[in-house]
Scaffold this active site. Structure first.
Site, PDB file in Angstrom:
ATOM      1  N   VAL A  40       0.860  -1.177   0.000  1.00  0.00           N
ATOM      2  CA  VAL A  40       0.000   0.000   0.000  1.00  0.00           C
ATOM      3  C   VAL A  40       0.898   1.229   0.000  1.00  0.00           C
ATOM      4  CG1 VAL A  40      -1.992  -1.066   1.124  1.00  0.00           C
ATOM      5  CG2 VAL A  40      -0.215  -0.030   2.512  1.00  0.00           C
ATOM      6  N   SER A  41       0.317   2.364  -0.343  1.00  0.00           N
ATOM      7  CA  SER A  41       1.122   3.574  -0.515  1.00  0.00           C
ATOM      8  C   SER A  41       1.453   4.292   0.789  1.00  0.00           C
ATOM      9  CB  SER A  41       0.410   4.540  -1.454  1.00  0.00           C
ATOM     10  OG  SER A  41       0.246   3.958  -2.715  1.00  0.00           O
ATOM     11  N   SER A  42       0.555   4.229   1.766  1.00  0.00           N
ATOM     12  CA  SER A  42       0.802   4.994   2.989  1.00  0.00           C
ATOM     13  C   SER A  42       0.374   4.194   4.220  1.00  0.00           C
ATOM     14  CB  SER A  42       0.046   6.322   2.947  1.00  0.00           C
ATOM     15  OG  SER A  42      -1.335   6.094   2.845  1.00  0.00           O
ATOM     16  N   GLN A  45      -3.248   3.188   5.326  1.00  0.00           N
ATOM     17  CA  GLN A  45      -3.939   2.128   4.591  1.00  0.00           C
ATOM     18  C   GLN A  45      -3.602   0.737   5.137  1.00  0.00           C
ATOM     19  OE1 GLN A  45      -2.312   3.146   0.744  1.00  0.00           O
ATOM     20  NE2 GLN A  45      -4.281   3.978   0.093  1.00  0.00           N
TER      21      GLN A  45
END
Length: 170
Positions: A40-42, A45
Site C-alpha cells: 500500500v502507498s501509505s 492504509q
C-alpha cells in the site's frame, strides 16, 4: 485444442489455464518458494494491507502452495527503491510472486520485470488481472501517473524547504 484440457468421468471437458494451474511439485520444491507480495502507498492504509494479504494467501493456498511466504510493504509504487521488493527480486529461490493488482507491484514497466523474471524461469501471477488491455490507454495512464508523482513530489519538496527556512529563522 491450443490449451491443455482433460475429459472428466462425467464426460465434461475441463480446460486448464496454464497461467494459474501448474503441477504443485513445480510450484514449490525444497529450494524454491512462492511469495505473496502486498503493498500500500501509505501507513493509513494498513487495514487495506491486511485485507490484501489475506486475499493473496487464500489465492496461493487454492493454487496448491502449502506455505506461501507473505511480504508486506508500505511505499510508493513509483519508487524503485522498495527494499522488500528488491530483496524478493534478487532472491533466485523465489520462483513465483503473487500480487493482487499490477499496480501493487509496479506502476510502470511491469512488462520488463515480467520478461526478465521469465528468462530466469520465474513468474509473476496477478490475481485481479482485469487491467486495461489497450496499450495506448495504459501508456497514457502511466505517463499521467509519472507527471502527477513528479508534480506532487516538487510541491512536497518545496513545502519542506519552506518549513526548514522558517525553522532556521526562528
Amino acid at each position: 485444442m491450443p490449451v491443455p484440457f482433460e475429459y472428466t468421468p462425467t464426460g465434461s471437458i475441463m480446460i486448464h489455464d496454464p497461467k494459474y494451474e501448474h503441477d504443485t511439485r513445480t510450484l514449490q520444491t525444497e529450494n524454491t518458494h512462492t511469495v505473496c507480495y502486498a503493498r500500500v502507498s501509505s501507513a493509513d492504509q494498513k487495514t487495506d494491507l491486511q485485507r490484501q494479504t489475506d486475499r493473496l494467501k487464500a489465492f496461493a493456498i487454492n493454487m496448491g502452495v502449502t506455505n506461501p511466504q507473505i511480504v508486506q510493504e508500505i511505499g510508493s509504487g513509483m519508487n524503485g527503491s522498495r527494499r522488500k521488493l528488491n530483496r524478493i527480486l534478487a532472491d533466485p529461490t523465489v520462483t513465483t510472486i503473487i500480487v493482487e493488482h499490477r499496480d501493487r507491484f509496479a506502476r510502470m514497466n511491469m512488462e520488463l520485470v515480467e520478461s526478465s523474471l521469465q528468462a530466469q524461469d520465474r513468474r509473476i501471477i496477478v490475481v485481479d488481472d482485469h487491467e486495461l488491455d489497450d496499450d495506448l490507454v495504459r501508456d497514457m495512464t502511466e505517463v499521467l501517473t509519472l507527471f502527477c508523482a513528479r508534480l506532487y513530489g516538487r510541491r512536497s519538496a518545496s513545502h519542506k524547504a519552506q518549513l526548514m527556512l522558517k525553522a532556521a529563522e526562528s
